[in-house]
Scaffold this motif. Structure first.
Motif, PDB file in Angstrom:
ATOM      1  N   TYR A   1      63.055  71.060   8.825  1.00  0.00           N
ATOM      2  CA  TYR A   1      63.211  72.474   9.229  1.00  0.00           C
ATOM      3  C   TYR A   1      64.205  72.500  10.426  1.00  0.00           C
ATOM      4  O   TYR A   1      65.050  73.608  10.355  1.00  0.00           O
ATOM      5  N   GLU A   2      64.209  71.772  11.351  1.00  0.00           N
ATOM      6  CA  GLU A   2      65.141  71.994  12.392  1.00  0.00           C
ATOM      7  C   GLU A   2      66.576  71.755  11.855  1.00  0.00           C
ATOM      8  O   GLU A   2      67.393  72.513  12.230  1.00  0.00           O
ATOM      9  N   VAL A   3      66.846  70.736  11.045  1.00  0.00           N
ATOM     10  CA  VAL A   3      68.157  70.776  10.536  1.00  0.00           C
ATOM     11  C   VAL A   3      68.598  71.979   9.592  1.00  0.00           C
ATOM     12  O   VAL A   3      69.856  72.499   9.706  1.00  0.00           O
ATOM     13  N   ILE A   4      67.712  72.599   8.707  1.00  0.00           N
ATOM     14  CA  ILE A   4      67.972  73.708   7.979  1.00  0.00           C
ATOM     15  C   ILE A   4      68.296  74.943   8.849  1.00  0.00           C
ATOM     16  O   ILE A   4      69.056  75.465   8.409  1.00  0.00           O
ATOM     17  N   PHE A   5      67.404  75.056   9.770  1.00  0.00           N
ATOM     18  CA  PHE A   5      67.630  76.302  10.498  1.00  0.00           C
ATOM     19  C   PHE A   5      68.918  76.184  11.434  1.00  0.00           C
ATOM     20  O   PHE A   5      69.589  77.222  11.477  1.00  0.00           O
ATOM     21  N   GLY A   6      69.174  74.784  11.743  1.00  0.00           N
ATOM     22  CA  GLY A   6      70.207  74.629  12.582  1.00  0.00           C
ATOM     23  C   GLY A   6      71.675  75.038  11.719  1.00  0.00           C
ATOM     24  O   GLY A   6      72.691  75.594  12.096  1.00  0.00           O
ATOM     25  N   LEU A   7      71.607  74.496  10.518  1.00  0.00           N
ATOM     26  CA  LEU A   7      72.806  74.631   9.438  1.00  0.00           C
ATOM     27  C   LEU A   7      72.796  76.012   9.107  1.00  0.00           C
ATOM     28  O   LEU A   7      73.954  76.644   9.215  1.00  0.00           O
ATOM     29  N   THR A   8      71.859  76.728   8.954  1.00  0.00           N
ATOM     30  CA  THR A   8      71.989  78.162   8.739  1.00  0.00           C
ATOM     31  C   THR A   8      72.470  78.926   9.967  1.00  0.00           C
ATOM     32  O   THR A   8      73.114  79.950   9.722  1.00  0.00           O
ATOM     33  N   GLY A   9      72.076  78.514  10.950  1.00  0.00           N
ATOM     34  CA  GLY A   9      72.869  78.957  12.360  1.00  0.00           C
ATOM     35  C   GLY A   9      74.268  78.947  12.461  1.00  0.00           C
ATOM     36  O   GLY A   9      75.212  79.745  12.687  1.00  0.00           O
TER      37      GLY A   9
ATOM     38  N   VAL B   1      64.914  76.780  16.156  1.00  0.00           N
ATOM     39  CA  VAL B   1      65.170  75.267  16.062  1.00  0.00           C
ATOM     40  C   VAL B   1      64.480  74.871  17.206  1.00  0.00           C
ATOM     41  O   VAL B   1      63.766  73.554  17.442  1.00  0.00           O
ATOM     42  N   GLY B   2      64.718  75.576  18.431  1.00  0.00           N
ATOM     43  CA  GLY B   2      64.186  74.961  19.854  1.00  0.00           C
ATOM     44  C   GLY B   2      62.616  74.902  19.899  1.00  0.00           C
ATOM     45  O   GLY B   2      61.900  74.296  20.112  1.00  0.00           O
ATOM     46  N   LEU B   3      61.884  75.984  19.275  1.00  0.00           N
ATOM     47  CA  LEU B   3      60.470  76.141  19.043  1.00  0.00           C
ATOM     48  C   LEU B   3      59.826  74.940  18.330  1.00  0.00           C
ATOM     49  O   LEU B   3      58.642  74.412  18.590  1.00  0.00           O
ATOM     50  N   LEU B   4      60.569  74.782  17.074  1.00  0.00           N
ATOM     51  CA  LEU B   4      60.210  73.641  16.208  1.00  0.00           C
ATOM     52  C   LEU B   4      60.241  72.342  17.072  1.00  0.00           C
ATOM     53  O   LEU B   4      59.402  71.701  16.861  1.00  0.00           O
ATOM     54  N   ALA B   5      61.042  72.143  17.686  1.00  0.00           N
ATOM     55  CA  ALA B   5      61.389  70.964  18.656  1.00  0.00           C
ATOM     56  C   ALA B   5      60.254  70.836  19.449  1.00  0.00           C
ATOM     57  O   ALA B   5      59.724  69.405  19.639  1.00  0.00           O
ATOM     58  N   ILE B   6      59.737  71.663  20.037  1.00  0.00           N
ATOM     59  CA  ILE B   6      58.622  71.611  21.048  1.00  0.00           C
ATOM     60  C   ILE B   6      57.322  71.973  20.415  1.00  0.00           C
ATOM     61  O   ILE B   6      56.259  71.960  20.960  1.00  0.00           O
ATOM     62  N   GLY B   7      57.333  72.058  19.157  1.00  0.00           N
ATOM     63  CA  GLY B   7      55.997  72.477  18.325  1.00  0.00           C
ATOM     64  C   GLY B   7      55.428  73.621  18.573  1.00  0.00           C
ATOM     65  O   GLY B   7      54.137  73.702  18.751  1.00  0.00           O
ATOM     66  N   ARG B   8      55.889  74.552  18.959  1.00  0.00           N
ATOM     67  CA  ARG B   8      55.547  76.061  19.518  1.00  0.00           C
ATOM     68  C   ARG B   8      56.083  76.880  18.402  1.00  0.00           C
ATOM     69  O   ARG B   8      55.771  78.274  18.645  1.00  0.00           O
TER      70      ARG B   8
END
Length: 405
Positions: free
Chosen positions: A169-177, A94-101
């Motif tokens: 994607y951020e929400v999906i990976f966060g929910l699965t976390g 989620v963090g890497l997605l948020a910063i585009g990396r």
């Protein structure tokens, strides 16, 4: 009072079961989202294989070490660390997605770490079941866990598809976390009976692994199981995994929906098989039952190659899935019953390596034959009927297969 209610009054088993339900759904959704991200967002479908290889290599290579640790430590603690690490990995995504990396190389590293964690998770989980479940309930417990895994496999991608259509994607990976964190919490509440692990002075992980190998080879039931599953996976996994898409294209209508029907039928067959084994757990001639079912699967594999009607192919796939459940559940119960408690983790991991380790070779054999322009109409019957014949020969030659319960 029947044994089934007793199993579901077992607090430790219920916690492990709940963790498996939530964890399987979470991981199925996360894997689907990750695959879709690679193919659609990154446009790197040619590199998806790199990610898959990165996940499979450490899973196989480290499985034996995972088995040794499962015999050295509390199994619930290993599972806790494995699941907890995956929670951290998902939030890192989620963090890497948020910063585009988040790129293909970052995903490859995550896949490698996930595969490594798997190598420690599965031996520990399989060895934990006989530690918290009475022997009379082992077959039912394994059936329930197998069914749970398959339900996640069938419906997890459906849930993932809905989430992908509506959420980022951020929400999906966060929910699965968050879901995996709940599964981790369930494991944390398991009260695993403490069994003192007695080790010889100066023993190392390598010496304990060697001890486990020698023990498995010298124990007739365990040796037979390893030989049966090594042969079956070598001759079964490649033709099944690579053959189905080709059969759909060449023999059936070539539509993507048809491929999904066949894949869903296989998973549904496994679910039905798991339910039946939960209701009617076998207790006699289980090793013989395994070889007979694998032989029948070989015949069904041969028939599938020459099927030109969709619904017949669906029915055959469902029967093959039913057969996979019908041999996997008794196999787990036999290993758990006939292994010494202080060696069960190593035996579980060795059996997994004997089968999983040959799967890439099975893929390579089928790929090689296809490159020689041998059609799948020949490859699947050759592999399937050879497997069936080999099971018959093993059954006739090895008395333990015919005699053990």
């Amino acid at each position: 009072m029947s044994a089934t209610p007793a199993l579901f009054r077992n607090r430790n088993f219920i916690l492990l079961w709940l963790a498996s339900i939530v964890g399987n759904f979470a991981l199925a959704v996360a894997m689907l989202a990750e695959t879709w991200f690679v193919v659609k967002t990154l446009g790197a479908k040619e590199q998806l294989g790199i990610v898959m290889i990165a996940g499979s290599v450490p899973r196989i290579a480290l499985m034996a070490i995972g088995g040794v640790l499962a015999d050295r430590m509390r199994r619930s603690r290993i599972i806790l660390v494995s699941l907890g690490s995956r929670v951290l990995m998902l939030f890192a995504l989620v963090g890497l997605l948020a910063i585009g990396r988040l790129d293909i190389w970052a995903l490859t590293v995550f896949a490698f770490l996930y595969g490594a964690l798997d190598a420690f998770f599965w031996p520990a989980r399989d060895a934990l079941i006989p530690a918290i479940v009475p022997e009379r309930d082992l077959t039912r417990a394994n059936s329930v866990m197998l069914t749970t895994n398959q339900v996640g496999l069938v419906f997890g991608p459906v849930l993932g598809g809905i989430l992908l259509a509506t959420l980022s994607y951020e929400v999906i990976f966060g929910l699965t976390g968050v879901m995996l964190a709940l599964a981790t919490a369930c494991i944390g509440f398991i009260n695993e009976p403490f069994v003192a692990k007695i080790r010889q002075h100066g023993s190392t992980m390598l010496s304990e692994l060697k001890e486990g190998v020698q023990y498995a080879i010298k124990t007739p039931v365990l040796r037979a199981l390893m030989l049966v599953y090594a042969a079956a996976n070598l001759l079964f996994m490649g033709p099944l995994a690579l053959g189905i898409p080709i059969i759909v294209t060449e023999n059936l209508n070539g539509e993507p929906a048809t491929l999904s029907y066949l894949q869903s039928a296989f998973a549904a067959g496994m679910v039905i098989g798991g339910i039946l084994l939960t209701m009617y757990p076998p207790s006699k001639k289980r090793l013989l039952m395994i070889t007979v079912i694998i032989a029948l699967e070989g015949v069904l594999l041969a028939m599938l190659a020459h099927t030109h009607w969709v619904w017949i192919a669906v029915a055959i796939q469902a029967l093959i899935g039913l057969g996979v459940a019908g041999n996997n559940v008794p196999m787990m119960s036999l290993i758990q019953q006939y292994s010494d408690k202080d060696k069960i983790g190593r035996v579980m991991s060795l059996n997994s390596m004997a089968s999983m380790g040959l799967t890439p070779l099975s893929y390579a054999m089928v790929t090689g034959l296809l490159s020689l322009h041998l059609s799948m109409a020949w490859i699947m019957p050759i592999f399937g009927l050879t497997m069936a014949a080999l099971m018959v020969v093993m059954t006739l030659q090895m008395a333990v297969i015919r005699e053990v319960d």
